[in-house]
Design an enzyme around this catalytic site. Structure first.
Site, PDB file in Angstrom:
ATOM      1  CG  ASN A 211       0.004 -13.164 -24.061  1.00 55.88           C
ATOM      2  OD1 ASN A 211      -0.523 -12.331 -24.773  1.00 55.88           O
ATOM      3  ND2 ASN A 211      -0.109 -14.469 -24.256  1.00 55.88           N
ATOM      4  CB  ILE A 309      -0.942 -24.191 -32.844  1.00 50.96           C
ATOM      5  CG1 ILE A 309      -1.671 -24.196 -31.501  1.00 50.96           C
ATOM      6  CG2 ILE A 309      -1.932 -24.364 -33.996  1.00 50.96           C
ATOM      7  CD1 ILE A 309      -2.441 -22.926 -31.193  1.00 50.96           C
TER       8      ILE A 309
HETATM    9  O1  PMT Z   1      -1.763  -8.489 -30.287  1.00 51.29           O
HETATM   10  P1  PMT Z   1      -0.897  -7.240 -30.319  1.00 51.29           P
HETATM   11  O2  PMT Z   1      -1.034  -6.433 -29.049  1.00 51.29           O
HETATM   12  O3  PMT Z   1      -1.100  -6.438 -31.554  1.00 51.29           O
HETATM   13  O4  PMT Z   1       0.611  -7.723 -30.322  1.00 51.29           O
HETATM   14  C1  PMT Z   1       1.093  -8.429 -31.417  1.00 51.29           C
HETATM   15  C2  PMT Z   1       2.049  -9.541 -31.005  1.00 51.29           C
HETATM   16  C3  PMT Z   1       3.300  -8.904 -30.402  1.00 51.29           C
HETATM   17  C4  PMT Z   1       1.409 -10.467 -29.990  1.00 51.29           C
HETATM   18  C5  PMT Z   1       2.369 -10.359 -32.315  1.00 51.29           C
HETATM   19  O5  PMT Z   1       2.888  -9.470 -33.273  1.00 51.29           O
HETATM   20  C6  PMT Z   1       3.387 -11.466 -32.031  1.00 51.29           C
HETATM   21  O6  PMT Z   1       4.579 -11.252 -32.053  1.00 51.29           O
HETATM   22  N1  PMT Z   1       2.894 -12.718 -31.768  1.00 51.29           N
HETATM   23  C7  PMT Z   1       3.725 -13.867 -31.436  1.00 51.29           C
HETATM   24  C8  PMT Z   1       4.166 -13.774 -30.000  1.00 51.29           C
HETATM   25  C9  PMT Z   1       5.278 -14.757 -29.614  1.00 51.29           C
HETATM   26  O7  PMT Z   1       6.233 -14.380 -29.059  1.00 51.29           O
HETATM   27  O8  PMT Z   1       5.119 -15.958 -30.023  1.00 51.29           O
HETATM   28  P2  PMT Z   1       6.157 -17.187 -29.625  1.00 51.29           P
HETATM   29  O9  PMT Z   1       7.560 -16.792 -29.853  1.00 51.29           O
HETATM   30  O10 PMT Z   1       5.748 -17.688 -28.302  1.00 51.29           O
HETATM   31  O11 PMT Z   1       5.723 -18.213 -30.714  1.00 51.29           O
HETATM   32  C10 PMT Z   1       6.234 -18.217 -32.036  1.00 51.29           C
HETATM   33  C11 PMT Z   1       5.125 -18.601 -32.974  1.00 51.29           C
HETATM   34  O12 PMT Z   1       4.574 -19.879 -32.601  1.00 51.29           O
HETATM   35  C12 PMT Z   1       3.964 -17.642 -32.980  1.00 51.29           C
HETATM   36  O13 PMT Z   1       3.503 -17.491 -34.294  1.00 51.29           O
HETATM   37  C13 PMT Z   1       2.909 -18.335 -32.105  1.00 51.29           C
HETATM   38  O14 PMT Z   1       1.567 -17.984 -32.508  1.00 51.29           O
HETATM   39  C14 PMT Z   1       3.196 -19.817 -32.353  1.00 51.29           C
HETATM   40  N2  PMT Z   1       2.861 -20.671 -31.212  1.00 51.29           N
HETATM   41  C15 PMT Z   1       3.459 -20.462 -29.996  1.00 51.29           C
HETATM   42  C16 PMT Z   1       3.152 -21.297 -28.936  1.00 51.29           C
HETATM   43  C17 PMT Z   1       2.211 -22.328 -29.135  1.00 51.29           C
HETATM   44  N3  PMT Z   1       1.879 -23.136 -28.129  1.00 51.29           N
HETATM   45  N4  PMT Z   1       1.641 -22.516 -30.332  1.00 51.29           N
HETATM   46  C18 PMT Z   1       1.955 -21.704 -31.380  1.00 51.29           C
HETATM   47  O15 PMT Z   1       1.423 -21.854 -32.481  1.00 51.29           O
END
Ligand code: PMT
Length: 404
Positions: A211, A309
């Protein structure tokens, strides 16, 4: 909170080292961060750089002579010592370090160092043999005893061709140390674990699913936590960013590797912040050979779910708030509802939702616009801020939650 350096008076002592030319850029960078910079150029420093350069860059008079009084009633070493919020000596030559360690007052810089009550920070830069000489090491140790903060020089090739410790640190390293002088030390004694960047899920030796995360948000959180006194572990996916200084960084590639590192390290951690954009899925199988255009697997991609995670940490945490779990969510629609859903489902204490509909927030850029949601149902919407400032605001909130 605006920049911690806003309106701070930094007195910059530039001494006789070839690295003096590099700090010309530091003057500009300090000014960009809002500081007022006054340069004291030692006799040695003036052999490498002209006062005119620093006058033009700082916009201030450059002091190079203790006895050149500009206004009858003003005694330069006392005025400078009083008005200074930080005395930064960079580069600090072996001679200037020896002078300060001996408490000599035979030039303007050593006199200001004696007279000031402000914090003093040194960036030694010299030939590695001079740096490693017991005399220099003893002088540095003595200055540390006096409470001076000494930033270790970098190891590498010297201007003279020698290799070893003695290079002026990169600006981002010095900046982090300078910021820690001015930000609250409210994470001192705390251990935090931050994840940053994307994960790469390999399909074959040359292709992967990923991504657009650059790691900027996570790295800003790591730097801010380190500035505030935390012991920081950063588990990072592949990024093009320099690793933040003073942080224990673990580089991983896949979501499974991130899972393993986080799960092995989270015990004893006070706060886990998951800013990483973890790939939810990975290819079912990974080819050891580059897939050919003609192969059927190249046309049909079957996926399997990666472990979540944060969900795992939330499950293990149960009903207590330890460690504090902070998630991030990048959303393009219904971002508050989606953020609340993830906060609940993953059993988090704080969810930071990025609205990624604008071009100035979310992935890749230096700014962000986030809303923080916590388990008490409070909602705090932040304006567009730099990722660095956003990181400090997230820590402000996390510290409040930590302190109950
Ligand atoms: O890196 P940059 O370019 O500065 O951009 C920052 C960012 C937009 C990536 C960051 O600010 C951000 O929003 N990160 C989370 C992205 C996201 O949409 O995560 P998610 O909705 O898929 O997951 C929610 C949370 O669960 C997150 O904290 C993620 O780290 C965690 N997660 C998700 C999937 C997974 N398999 N394990 C996890 O721990």
């Amino acid at each position: 909170m605006s920049s911690p350096l806003a309106d701070k008076n930094i007195v910059l002592g530039v001494t006789g080292s070839i690295a003096a030319y590099k700090v010309a850029d530091w003057v500009r960078a300090l000014k960009r961060d809002g500081a007022r910079v006054t340069v004291i150029l030692s006799k040695g420093g003036a052999r490498f750089m002209s006062p005119l350069t620093f006058a033009a860059l700082s916009g201030n008079h450059v002091y190079d002579d203790m006895f050149a009084i500009t206004a009858a009633e003003k005694i330069p070493h006392i005025e400078l010592a009083k008005q200074c919020d930080l005395l930064l000596v960079a580069p600090a030559s072996a001679g200037s370090i020896a002078r300060m360690a001996q408490g000599l007052a035979d030039d303007l810089l050593s006199t200001v160092a004696l007279a000031t009550e402000a914090p003093v920070m040194l960036c030694p830069a010299m030939n590695s043999k001079m740096y490693l000489h017991p005399a220099t090491q003893t002088n540095i140790a003595r200055l540390e005893e006096y409470g001076y903060k000494v930033i270790k020089p970098e190891v590498g090739a010297m201007a003279c061709g020698d290799e070893g410790p003695g290079r002026l640190p990169e600006w981002h390293v010095a900046r982090n140390a300078i910021f820690s002088t001015f930000v609250p030390q409210d994470l001192a004694g705390r251990s935090v674990l931050i994840t940053a960047g994307p994960t790469w899920e390999p399909l074959d030796p040359v292709r992967f699913l990923s991504n657009r995360s650059s790691g900027k948000m996570g790295y800003a959180l790591a730097a801010a936590a380190s500035q505030r006194g935390a012991k920081v572990t950063l588990v990072t996916g592949p990024t093009a960013l320099p690793l933040p200084s003073g942080v224990n960084s673990i580089q991983i590639t896949t979501a499974q590797e991130m899972y393993d590192e986080v799960i092995n390290r989270y015990e004893g951690i006070d706060v886990v912040v998951k800013a990483a954009a973890v790939s939810d899925f990975r290819p079912d199988s990974q080819s050891t050979q580059k897939l050919k255009k003609s192969s059927t697997t190249a046309n049909t991609l079957t996926l399997q779910a990666n472990p979540d995670i944060l969900h795992t940490l939330g499950e293990r945490k149960g009903k207590c708030h330890y460690p504090l779990l902070v998630g991030f969510a990048a959303e393009s629609e219904n971002h508050i509802e989606e953020g609340r859903r993830k906060l609940r489902e993953k059993n988090l204490d704080l969810m930071v939702v990025n609205d990624i509909t604008g071009t100035d927030c979310g992935f890749g850029v230096d700014t962000n616009r986030v809303t923080m949601l916590d388990y008490n149902d409070t909602t705090e919407e932040l304006p567009l801020l730099s990722k660095e400032e956003t990181a400090h605001r997230v820590w402000d909130r996390a510290v409040r939650l930590l302190n109950g």
